[in-house]
Each structure stands twice: as structure tokens, then as C-alpha cells.
Design a protein around this motif. Structure first.
Motif, short mmCIF file in Angstrom:
data_model
loop_
_atom_site.label_atom_id
_atom_site.label_comp_id
_atom_site.label_asym_id
_atom_site.label_seq_id
_atom_site.Cartn_x
_atom_site.Cartn_y
_atom_site.Cartn_z
N UNK A 267 0.74 -1.27 -0.08
CA UNK A 267 -0.46 -0.23 0.63
C UNK A 267 1.13 1.43 0.09
N UNK A 268 2.12 1.43 0.50
CA UNK A 268 2.51 1.95 0.88
C UNK A 268 4.13 2.91 -0.79
N UNK A 269 4.43 1.71 -0.85
CA UNK A 269 4.73 1.95 -2.60
C UNK A 269 3.60 2.64 -3.44
N UNK A 270 2.09 1.50 -3.41
CA UNK A 270 1.42 1.93 -4.72
C UNK A 270 1.22 3.08 -3.96
N UNK A 271 0.71 3.83 -2.95
CA UNK A 271 0.88 5.16 -3.16
C UNK A 271 1.91 6.22 -3.72
N UNK A 272 3.25 5.69 -2.91
CA UNK A 272 3.86 6.43 -3.42
C UNK A 272 4.66 7.04 -4.69
N UNK A 273 4.24 5.56 -5.70
CA UNK A 273 4.27 5.30 -7.54
C UNK A 273 3.19 6.20 -7.62
N UNK A 274 2.19 6.58 -6.88
CA UNK A 274 1.19 6.80 -7.92
C UNK A 274 1.28 8.20 -7.59
N UNK A 275 1.65 8.47 -6.34
CA UNK A 275 1.99 9.87 -6.37
C UNK A 275 2.43 10.60 -7.73
N UNK A 276 4.17 10.03 -7.40
CA UNK A 276 4.84 10.15 -8.53
C UNK A 276 4.63 10.52 -9.85
N UNK A 277 3.93 9.69 -10.34
CA UNK A 277 2.81 10.07 -11.42
C UNK A 277 2.15 10.20 -11.76
N UNK A 278 1.47 10.67 -12.04
CA UNK A 278 0.33 12.14 -10.88
C UNK A 278 1.08 13.13 -11.29
N UNK A 279 2.33 13.41 -10.76
CA UNK A 279 3.08 14.77 -10.51
C UNK A 279 3.50 14.63 -12.32
N UNK A 280 3.85 13.10 -12.66
CA UNK A 280 4.75 13.08 -14.24
C UNK A 280 3.54 13.63 -14.97
#
Length: 316
Positions: A267-280
Motif C-alpha cells: 500500500x505504501x509503495x502503491x501510494x508513493x508511485x501513484x503520487x510520482x506518476x500523477x506529478x509526472x
């Protein structure tokens, strides 16, 4: 590691669903002239997204009728609430697993609903030559004219001709730009899941999970292996026994996911990568939402909201 997913209950019906990124023919509502730059970049609700899908089906139906074929507007078939869940890393909700297993019962219901879909039935009743003509009318003669490289690295192509393309052109005005942002944003979730699966923290957590599974008499190295084992139950057992065996395995998987770091880490990794992709890809997401918001007035004229629709947000 292969991606593992247990998904319940949301399935789009009709030929358009099976040909998700294909193109389609004529429509009666004149498309607006590039309205999306002034539309709000608010993410449409789940209800609004369903309305847009239904409006697209209405336009496809009109187009196919004009070309001498049938195409019925159908609603999304599937369960809602707790029955509609996705577990891309491992089933990690024990109560849900106890109630649904991996979703075998719902998958059978979904398959039966898809077989009963009027568009599929109509399509399969056509002669081979008429079926080719209907497919061409729907998707265009070949997937040429639209081409976008998705964030996953795959190049997605579609036709600018046919009823799907015409319907999208009518709703969104600029078919090229709409196709570009649709392909990019639709592929953010699989990219996020791929990145999580490659993380050392995730693979370490999976090893801890596998140890828990071995102790429980379930010697599976990954959640994907346990999911494949559950699928074999359906192949080799009567439905009732398969459901019971699948549920027991899903409960063990979920128990081990919550009793080891796997649930927390994924869950933590999914949230982190999700935030990165939403920014990118924030610009592409905002542009997609502008397209959708600009199309909503036309969609409401074409297809009033379904009474069964419930509000909510969609996730890229």
C-alpha cells in the motif's frame, strides 16, 4: 514477478468493450470546436464517467444503424460496494476474502452476462462476411491513423474511421488529442503496479508472506502462484467445491498479507508511485478531465444518467 490481481464485478458490455482502443462512423450531434482548454480540470465523478461511456454508446448505436447494423446501448454489468475490489499485489482484506474468495462466483456471473449481451449475440449470429463488415463499421478498416506510445512503452494504435472514432470525435472534438491523453492516463495504473512489483521492499515482503503461507500448508512463492492454484480449482472441481476451496485459500493469503509486512508495504509503495506518476503526468490527467468535463453537457442530452449510478471518483 507476474502481476497478480483479484478483481470483482465491473465489466463493460458490447463490442466496444472488447475493442477498447479501436476507432468508429457517423453521428448526428455536431462536435464542438476544441472546448477543452476552457473546461475545468476537475476529475469527473464515477457517475459522470459512466454517463460519458453511455453517451458514446448512443452515438455508436446511431452510427451503426446508419451503416445498416444493429448496436444496442447497454449498461455496465457488475457488482458494486464491497464486491467491487481490486488487489493488484495480494488479497489483503480477510473479511472480503471470506465473503468473496478470489471472486470466482462473480467471474462466472460476469461471463454469463457477457454471453447474454445483445451486441455479442447479434455479432456472432452474423455470417462471416457480415461480421467482418460490422467490425469494419465499428472499428474502421484497420488500426491506422491514431498512434500513441503509452507510459508502459507499448505503442497503441487505432483507426480514425469507424463508429467508435466518430463517437469519440463527436464527444471530444479533437480525436487525436483525446486519444493521446486517454491512452497515457489509462496506462498509469499498470505502470504503477509494475514499478511496485520491481521494488526490493515489495519482493522482500513477498518472501515473508511466502514463509507464512508455507507454515499454513500453502507452499506458494508469490500471490500470483496462489491465484493460479485457485483458478485450477474451478477447472477441476464442481462449482460449489471450487468456491469453498478458493475462499479458504484467499483467506489464508489475506491473513498472511496482513500478518506480514506485505499489505503495509504494498500500500505504501502503491501510494508513493501513484503520487510520482500523477506529478509526472499531471498535464495529461488535467487535459483528459478538461475533455471529459467539456463533453458532459452533450452527454447529458444524449443519455440521461442511469438511475442505478452512484457517485464517486475514478482513479487513473
Amino acid at each position: 514477478m507476474r502481476r497478480h490481481r483479484a478483481t470483482i464485478g465491473i465489466a463493460t458490455t458490447g463490442l466496444a468493450a472488447a475493442l477498447l482502443l479501436a476507432g468508429c462512423g457517423t453521428a448526428t450531434d455536431a462536435p464542438p470546436s476544441r472546448p477543452h482548454p476552457t473546461a475545468p480540470s476537475r476529475e469527473p465523478s464515477a457517475e459522470e464517467s459512466r454517463l460519458l461511456d453511455r453517451a458514446e454508446q448512443v452515438l455508436i448505436s446511431r452510427c451503426m444503424t446508419a451503416r445498416g447494423f444493429r448496436y444496442e446501448v447497454t449498461d455496465v454489468i457488475g457488482a458494486s460496494g464491497e464486491g467491487a475490489r481490486s488487489f493488484p499485489y495480494a488479497v489483503d482484506d480477510v473479511a472480503w476474502a471470506r465473503a468473496h474468495g478470489y471472486g470466482g462466483r462473480q467471474e462466472r456471473l460476469k461471463a454469463a452476462a457477457q454471453q447474454a449481451d445483445p451486441n455479442q449475440r447479434y455479432f456472432h449470429r452474423l455470417s462471416p462476411s457480415a461480421r467482418v463488415a460490422a467490425r469494419t463499421a465499428l472499428t474502421g478498416p484497420s488500426p491506422v491513423g491514431l498512434s500513441v506510445k503509452a507510459p508502459t512503452g507499448m505503442t497503441i494504435t487505432a483507426s480514425t474511421k469507424g463508429c467508435i472514432a466518430d463517437a469519440e470525435r463527436t464527444l471530444y472534438a479533437d480525436l487525436d488529442d483525446w486519444f493521446r491523453v486517454k491512452v497515457i492516463t489509462m496506462n498509469l495504473r499498470p505502470l504503477r503496479e509494475t514499478r511496485v512489483h520491481k521494488e526490493r521492499r515489495y519482493t522482500d515482503a513477498v518472501r515473508r508472506w511466502a514463509g507464512c503461507m508455507r507454515q499454513a500448508g500453502r507452499p506458494y512463492a508469490t500471490p500470483d502462484e496462489s491465484r493460479q492454484a485457485a483458478a485450477r480449482y474451478a477447472e477441476n472441481m464442481p462449482a460449489a467445491k471450487a468456491d469453498a476451496a478458493e475462499t479458504a485459500l484467499a483467506v489464508t493469503e489475506a491473513t498472511c498479507a496482513t500478518n506480514t509486512p506485505l499489505a503495509r508495504v504494498s500500500k505504501a509503495l502503491d501510494r508513493s508511485h501513484g503520487e510520482q506518476l500523477r506529478t509526472r503526468y499531471g498535464e495529461e490527467l488535467a487535459e483528459r478531465w478538461r475533455f471529459q468535463n467539456a463533453a458532459l453537457p452533450m452527454a447529458r442530452r444524449l443519455a440521461p444518467p442511469s438511475p442505478s449510478a452512484s457517485p464517486g471518483k475514478t482513479e487513473p
